[in-house]
Each structure stands twice: as C-alpha cells, then as structure tokens.
Scaffold this motif. Structure first.
Motif, PDB file in Angstrom:
ATOM      1  N   VAL A 146       7.654   7.836  -2.844  1.00 28.45           N
ATOM      2  CA  VAL A 146       6.856   6.428  -2.825  1.00 28.45           C
ATOM      3  C   VAL A 146       7.023   6.028  -1.097  1.00 28.45           C
ATOM      4  O   VAL A 146       8.288   5.487  -0.722  1.00 28.45           O
ATOM      5  N   LEU A 147       6.002   6.012  -0.484  1.00 27.06           N
ATOM      6  CA  LEU A 147       6.176   5.321   0.776  1.00 27.06           C
ATOM      7  C   LEU A 147       5.702   3.766   0.880  1.00 27.06           C
ATOM      8  O   LEU A 147       4.736   3.199   0.497  1.00 27.06           O
ATOM      9  N   LEU A 148       6.739   3.092   1.414  1.00 28.99           N
ATOM     10  CA  LEU A 148       6.474   1.505   1.477  1.00 28.99           C
ATOM     11  C   LEU A 148       6.368   1.528   3.031  1.00 28.99           C
ATOM     12  O   LEU A 148       7.449   1.197   4.006  1.00 28.99           O
ATOM     13  N   ASP A 149       4.942   0.958   3.305  1.00 31.24           N
ATOM     14  CA  ASP A 149       4.721   0.888   4.763  1.00 31.24           C
ATOM     15  C   ASP A 149       5.011  -0.625   5.131  1.00 31.24           C
ATOM     16  O   ASP A 149       4.024  -1.528   5.039  1.00 31.24           O
ATOM     17  N   CYS A 190       4.685  -4.387  -0.630  1.00 30.84           N
ATOM     18  CA  CYS A 190       4.288  -3.173  -0.483  1.00 30.84           C
ATOM     19  C   CYS A 190       3.708  -2.368  -1.563  1.00 30.84           C
ATOM     20  O   CYS A 190       2.663  -1.659  -1.688  1.00 30.84           O
ATOM     21  N   LEU A 191       4.630  -2.518  -2.623  1.00 29.63           N
ATOM     22  CA  LEU A 191       4.238  -1.787  -3.762  1.00 29.63           C
ATOM     23  C   LEU A 191       2.872  -2.506  -4.517  1.00 29.63           C
ATOM     24  O   LEU A 191       1.969  -1.792  -4.905  1.00 29.63           O
ATOM     25  N   GLU A 192       2.796  -3.608  -4.357  1.00 30.86           N
ATOM     26  CA  GLU A 192       1.471  -4.361  -4.853  1.00 30.86           C
ATOM     27  C   GLU A 192       0.274  -3.947  -4.198  1.00 30.86           C
ATOM     28  O   GLU A 192      -0.731  -3.549  -4.588  1.00 30.86           O
ATOM     29  N   ALA A 193       0.431  -3.851  -2.770  1.00 34.39           N
ATOM     30  CA  ALA A 193      -0.671  -3.366  -1.959  1.00 34.39           C
ATOM     31  C   ALA A 193      -1.205  -1.875  -2.304  1.00 34.39           C
ATOM     32  O   ALA A 193      -2.276  -1.508  -2.177  1.00 34.39           O
ATOM     33  N   ALA A 194       0.023  -1.019  -2.867  1.00 29.48           N
ATOM     34  CA  ALA A 194      -0.399   0.232  -2.909  1.00 29.48           C
ATOM     35  C   ALA A 194      -0.842   0.494  -4.319  1.00 29.48           C
ATOM     36  O   ALA A 194      -1.013   1.631  -4.733  1.00 29.48           O
ATOM     37  N   ARG A 195      -0.661  -0.459  -5.156  1.00 29.47           N
ATOM     38  CA  ARG A 195      -0.811  -0.552  -6.567  1.00 29.47           C
ATOM     39  C   ARG A 195      -0.112   0.611  -7.393  1.00 29.47           C
ATOM     40  O   ARG A 195      -0.426   1.255  -8.013  1.00 29.47           O
ATOM     41  N   ALA A 224      -0.103   7.908   8.407  1.00 27.66           N
ATOM     42  CA  ALA A 224      -1.702   7.964   8.821  1.00 27.66           C
ATOM     43  C   ALA A 224      -2.385   8.547   7.790  1.00 27.66           C
ATOM     44  O   ALA A 224      -3.812   8.257   7.683  1.00 27.66           O
ATOM     45  N   THR A 225      -2.022   9.513   6.540  1.00 28.47           N
ATOM     46  CA  THR A 225      -2.728   9.879   5.624  1.00 28.47           C
ATOM     47  C   THR A 225      -3.191   8.854   4.607  1.00 28.47           C
ATOM     48  O   THR A 225      -4.158   9.206   3.753  1.00 28.47           O
ATOM     49  N   LYS A 226      -2.650   7.629   4.546  1.00 30.61           N
ATOM     50  CA  LYS A 226      -3.049   6.596   3.508  1.00 30.61           C
ATOM     51  C   LYS A 226      -2.370   7.148   2.350  1.00 30.61           C
ATOM     52  O   LYS A 226      -2.501   6.274   1.379  1.00 30.61           O
ATOM     53  N   ARG A 227      -1.837   7.990   1.980  1.00 32.48           N
ATOM     54  CA  ARG A 227      -0.973   8.592   0.608  1.00 32.48           C
ATOM     55  C   ARG A 227       0.296   7.567   0.550  1.00 32.48           C
ATOM     56  O   ARG A 227       0.963   7.704   1.700  1.00 32.48           O
ATOM     57  N   ARG A 228       0.252   7.103  -0.701  1.00 29.30           N
ATOM     58  CA  ARG A 228       1.710   6.331  -0.801  1.00 29.30           C
ATOM     59  C   ARG A 228       2.446   6.672  -2.008  1.00 29.30           C
ATOM     60  O   ARG A 228       3.590   6.353  -1.902  1.00 29.30           O
ATOM     61  N   GLU A 229       2.144   7.781  -2.591  1.00 30.98           N
ATOM     62  CA  GLU A 229       2.733   8.487  -3.575  1.00 30.98           C
ATOM     63  C   GLU A 229       2.369  10.081  -3.218  1.00 30.98           C
ATOM     64  O   GLU A 229       1.391  10.302  -3.030  1.00 30.98           O
ATOM     65  N   PHE A 230       3.346  10.994  -3.572  1.00 31.82           N
ATOM     66  CA  PHE A 230       3.424  12.316  -3.324  1.00 31.82           C
ATOM     67  C   PHE A 230       4.451  12.841  -3.782  1.00 31.82           C
ATOM     68  O   PHE A 230       5.422  12.301  -4.108  1.00 31.82           O
ATOM     69  N   LEU A 231       4.408  14.375  -3.615  1.00 29.76           N
ATOM     70  CA  LEU A 231       5.429  15.221  -4.158  1.00 29.76           C
ATOM     71  C   LEU A 231       6.441  15.263  -3.058  1.00 29.76           C
ATOM     72  O   LEU A 231       6.086  15.462  -2.175  1.00 29.76           O
ATOM     73  N   PHE A 232       7.591  14.932  -3.137  1.00 25.09           N
ATOM     74  CA  PHE A 232       8.780  14.929  -2.259  1.00 25.09           C
ATOM     75  C   PHE A 232       9.936  16.143  -2.364  1.00 25.09           C
ATOM     76  O   PHE A 232      10.115  15.889  -3.606  1.00 25.09           O
TER      77      PHE A 232
END
Length: 299
Positions: free
Chosen positions: A147-150, A173-178, A270-278
């Motif tokens: 989870v990326l918090l920008d 940040c979490l709210e902005a990323a839903r 830059a990808t705008k992805r905020r959740e992903f496989l890490f």
C-alpha cells in the motif's frame, strides 16, 4: 489484537506469536495474504524499488561506504592469464554495511532499556557472532499487498527536510486512495527525500521528513507487517525533544515490525497505483542486523 505490557506499560506485541518467536509481524503474512496480493496483478508490470549500489551510494558518516574489488577481469588475460579452451571469466567481491541503500532492519537492530522484541535481552547480541536471536536470517520472505501512501501528493508540494508526517496524514492518504489497511500489509511512504537527495555529494542524514511516534504506533496497531519509506530512517529527523529514534523503538522493538529504508518510489508513484503485489526477501546473513534489499512491486 491481543497486547501484553512490560514494566513501563508501553503497548507491545510481545509473545503474541509465542515466547520463542523471532519473526514478529511477518507472521501476519500467510497464505490468505499471498493469494489476496496475487489477485492485485493487472498489467504484469514489475517495478524495482531498490537503489543502485555502488561506491557512490551515500551513507551516514558513522558507516563505511561500499567497496568493490575485482578478483579477475579482462586485464588479467591481457597480462597473460591462462584461458583453457578460450574460456574467460570475471568475478568480484563487495564489502559494505548491511544498512546501505535500500535495506531492511532486522528485529535485533534496535532496542532500549536492555530489552529487544519479545522480551529478549540485549546479551543475545554478541560482537563475535552477531545476533544469536532475532537475526535477519529469521525473517521469512514477504509476499503481500503493498500500500503506497503518497504524502507528497497529499501535500501538493515537496516536504520540508524535518516535516512531520502524522497519523492524520496517513489516514488522509488512505482516504484519497479509497483504501483501508489490512493485516499483513506492507505500507510504503512517499516522502520525496530520496529523490531530493539523489546525486548530492554530501547528503544530510540528520534531517528528513518522516512519521512521528503516534503515526508509527497507529500503523503498528493496524497489524501491518512492514513499514517502508524513501528516506534514511522512516521516522522524522530530528526527533521530538526528549526522544531518540522513537519510531524504531515502537515499531521494531515493541511490535516486531521491520523497517524498509531507502526505497526508490518515484516510478511507482507515477503509475498512480496505490495497492499492488509487493515482494521482498532479505539475504539470510546469520546473526545480521539487517540486509540489502531489492523489493519489487508487481502491478
């Protein structure tokens, strides 16, 4: 989450996974978390989140830098080295601190008042053998949801060198990323510190934006498995008055959560992805207090 307390009544997760546990919060990553994270893969794009390592990789002045020695190279053959059947090869040796560039802090890395995570005593750390308990080799590989918090995006500007990132900032940040944090997550914080210092000849390791103690405690109590950032220490520097590495004490020592430091996050942001496989796995140095790391985000 069940909690125990020790003598000064600070909350912690000691003995949550048993009196002999040495993996800490990485126990929160199980088959369910792996399957959930694998389901986040959409494009199959893989991003490396590690800094390149070289003699130019900056380190604080109390640590030695990376040293790279060639054991055999083209010059040996030019000088007449044997090449049976025409075969030639090169090999080299690297000497470096375990806490350099993008790396992970083991649970033996930081403690206070003579006690480490899970109530282990400081005498388990030996100058001759390293950590007899909580060494980096005890850390299982992490395959989980990232989870990326920008925070830079939240602020809409570059962060000041000593700017505090609060619990409210993380929640915003979490709210902005839903998104909501879930047990076993790897939380990555984008502070902009690394990007601002790339290429500098003399990096100031005494001032950086980062989370404060309250934010670190809140993350720990959300059952995250790992906390990382694109800075030197994850936490804000200088520390709040009267404290010394309060986030390290809280997160590593009290809750058994490893810290990932020096992440390279600009491409991921830059990808705008905020959740992903890490995915990340430490090099299993027996008794090591940390390890260089080459984590990846799979989109």
């Amino acid at each position: 989450m069940s909690e125990t307390t020790y003598s000064n009544e600070r909350p912690n997760a000691w003995q949550r996974w048993g009196a002999d546990d040495e993996a800490g919060a990485l126990n929160l990553i199980g088959p369910d978390q792996v399957r959930r994270a694998a389901g986040l893969v959409r494009s199959g794009q893989v991003l490396r989140l590690a800094q390149p390592l070289s003699r130019r990789t900056p380190v604080p002045r109390h640590r030695s830098g990376l040293q790279h020695f060639m054991g055999r190279d083209g010059g040996d053959y030019a000088a007449g080295a044997n090449r049976p059947g025409g075969f030639q090869f090169a090999e080299d040796t690297v000497v470096m601190p375990l806490h350099i560039g993008t790396h992970i802090d083991a649970l033996c890395h930081a403690w206070c008042d003579g006690r480490m995570f899970n109530n282990y005593r400081e005498n388990t750390m030996r100058s001759t053998s390293g950590a007899t308990l909580l060494g980096v080799e005890k850390m299982p590989p992490a395959v989980t949801r990232g989870v990326l918090l920008d925070v830079v995006g939240l602020r809409g500007r570059a962060l000041a060198a000593d700017e505090v990132i609060t619990r409210s900032d993380l929640q915003a940040c979490l709210e902005a990323a839903r998104l909501q944090l879930e047990p076993g997550d790897a939380v990555l914080l984008h502070t902009g510190w690394l990007a601002a210092n790339l290429g500098k000849a003399d990096v100031d390791f005494n001032a950086e934006p980062g989370i404060d103690h309250e934010a670190g405690l809140w993350l720990a109590q959300q059952d995250v498995a790992m906390i990382g950032a694109d800075n030197y220490a994850v936490e804000v520097l200088p520390f709040a008055e009267g404290t010394v590495f309060p986030v390290h004490q809280c997160v590593i020592r009290d809750y058994g959560i490893p810290l990932l430091e020096g992440l390279q996050l600009e491409e991921l942001v830059a990808t705008k992805r905020r959740e992903f496989l890490f995915v990340a796995a430490a090099l299993p140095f027996v008794g090591g207090t940390g390890s260089p790391l080459a984590p990846v985000a799979v989109l």
